[in-house]
Design an enzyme around this catalytic site. Structure first.
Site, mmCIF file in Angstrom:
data_model
loop_
_atom_site.group_PDB
_atom_site.id
_atom_site.type_symbol
_atom_site.label_atom_id
_atom_site.label_comp_id
_atom_site.label_asym_id
_atom_site.label_seq_id
_atom_site.Cartn_x
_atom_site.Cartn_y
_atom_site.Cartn_z
ATOM 1 N N GLY A 180 -14.503 -13.125 47.802
ATOM 2 C CA GLY A 180 -14.785 -12.038 48.748
ATOM 3 C C GLY A 180 -16.170 -11.276 48.283
ATOM 4 C CD GLN B 142 -19.060 -7.264 45.761
ATOM 5 O OE1 GLN B 142 -18.386 -7.627 46.605
ATOM 6 N NE2 GLN B 142 -18.703 -7.598 44.540
ATOM 7 C CB CYS C 9 -15.653 -7.361 40.414
ATOM 8 S SG CYS C 9 -16.625 -6.684 41.498
ATOM 9 C CG LEU C 10 -18.479 -12.202 43.046
ATOM 10 C CD1 LEU C 10 -19.112 -12.576 44.449
ATOM 11 C CD2 LEU C 10 -18.472 -13.257 42.272
ATOM 12 C CG HIS D 59 -11.820 -6.653 44.923
ATOM 13 N ND1 HIS D 59 -11.377 -6.655 43.495
ATOM 14 C CD2 HIS D 59 -13.076 -6.686 45.053
ATOM 15 C CE1 HIS D 59 -12.409 -6.903 43.129
ATOM 16 N NE2 HIS D 59 -13.619 -6.839 43.911
ATOM 17 C CD GLU D 60 -14.416 -8.185 48.616
ATOM 18 O OE1 GLU D 60 -15.446 -7.626 48.601
ATOM 19 O OE2 GLU D 60 -14.196 -8.856 47.753
ATOM 20 C CG HIS E 253 -16.651 -3.862 46.490
ATOM 21 N ND1 HIS E 253 -17.293 -3.320 45.306
ATOM 22 C CD2 HIS E 253 -15.923 -4.961 45.995
ATOM 23 C CE1 HIS E 253 -17.196 -4.439 44.306
ATOM 24 N NE2 HIS E 253 -16.369 -5.415 44.827
HETATM 25 ZN ZN LIG Z 1 -15.564 -6.753 43.783
#
Ligand SMILES: [Zn+2]
Length: 184
Positions: A46, A51, A102-103, A144-145, A148
């Site tokens: 995702g 991000q 998380c990226l 999670h997204e 963000h």
């Molecule tokens: Zn993340």
């Protein structure tokens, strides 16, 4: 199409609230394509606008079919999602704990408790209103997204330090490691 740069927690934009998308322009379609490409190239499941420094309420998600050798594909794999202006309508009272990464926080993973399913409304890439209900890993990724988009990170949900641990960069990029599939 282009792979965009994923920002990390040194960048305060990850702590800001993203703005609603009002105009469904070709630029938004391009952005969604770039986000899908960036997510795949980073090995994530995702990716949310903030991000990549785009402070708009948009996220993409996709659980890849390819896992470790000899493993069957995840039942929720094989479909990509682009959701704009998502809003949670309802969540299950039943909660589940699952591993997340998380990226934007490449060196940490942890166990996060979230509702088992989520019902939400959103708009698609053309601005059409959609409603959907997802469970299991997809529900986890979607929540999670959406976090963000509100400047919330998965680590914010973890109170017990034993449930948060450091990972090596190499482990993070190994897509054959099933647990790293939960990186978003
Ligand atoms: Zn993340």
């Amino acid at each position: 199409m282009a792979v965009r740069n994923v920002i990390n927690t040194d960048d305060q934009r990850l702590r800001q609230k993203a703005k609603k998308v009002k105009r469904f322009t070709p630029g938004i379609k391009q952005l969604a394509q770039d986000m899908l490409e960036t997510m795949r190239s980073a090995g994530g499941v995702g990716l949310a606008g903030p991000q990549i420094g785009v402070m708009q309420r948009i996220f993409v998600a996709e659980i890849p079919a390819a896992r470790g050798e000899g493993e069957s594909p995840h039942p929720q794999s094989g479909r990509s999602y682009v959701l704009i202006n998502p809003e949670i309508i309802k969540t299950s009272t039943e909660r589940a704990e699952g591993q997340e990464g998380c990226l934007s926080i490449p060196n940490l993973q942890g166990l996060v408790e979230r509702p088992q399913w989520v019902q939400l409304k959103a708009q698609d890439i053309n601005g059409r209103k959609i409603k959907l209900k997802v469970d299991d890993l997809l529900a986890r990724v979607f929540m999670h997204e959406i976090d963000h988009l509100d400047g919330v990170l998965f680590v914010d949900h973890i109170n017990d330090p034993a449930k948060l641990w450091r990972v090596e960069d190499e482990a993070q990029s190994t897509t054959s490691e099933p647990m790293s599939q939960n990186t978003a």
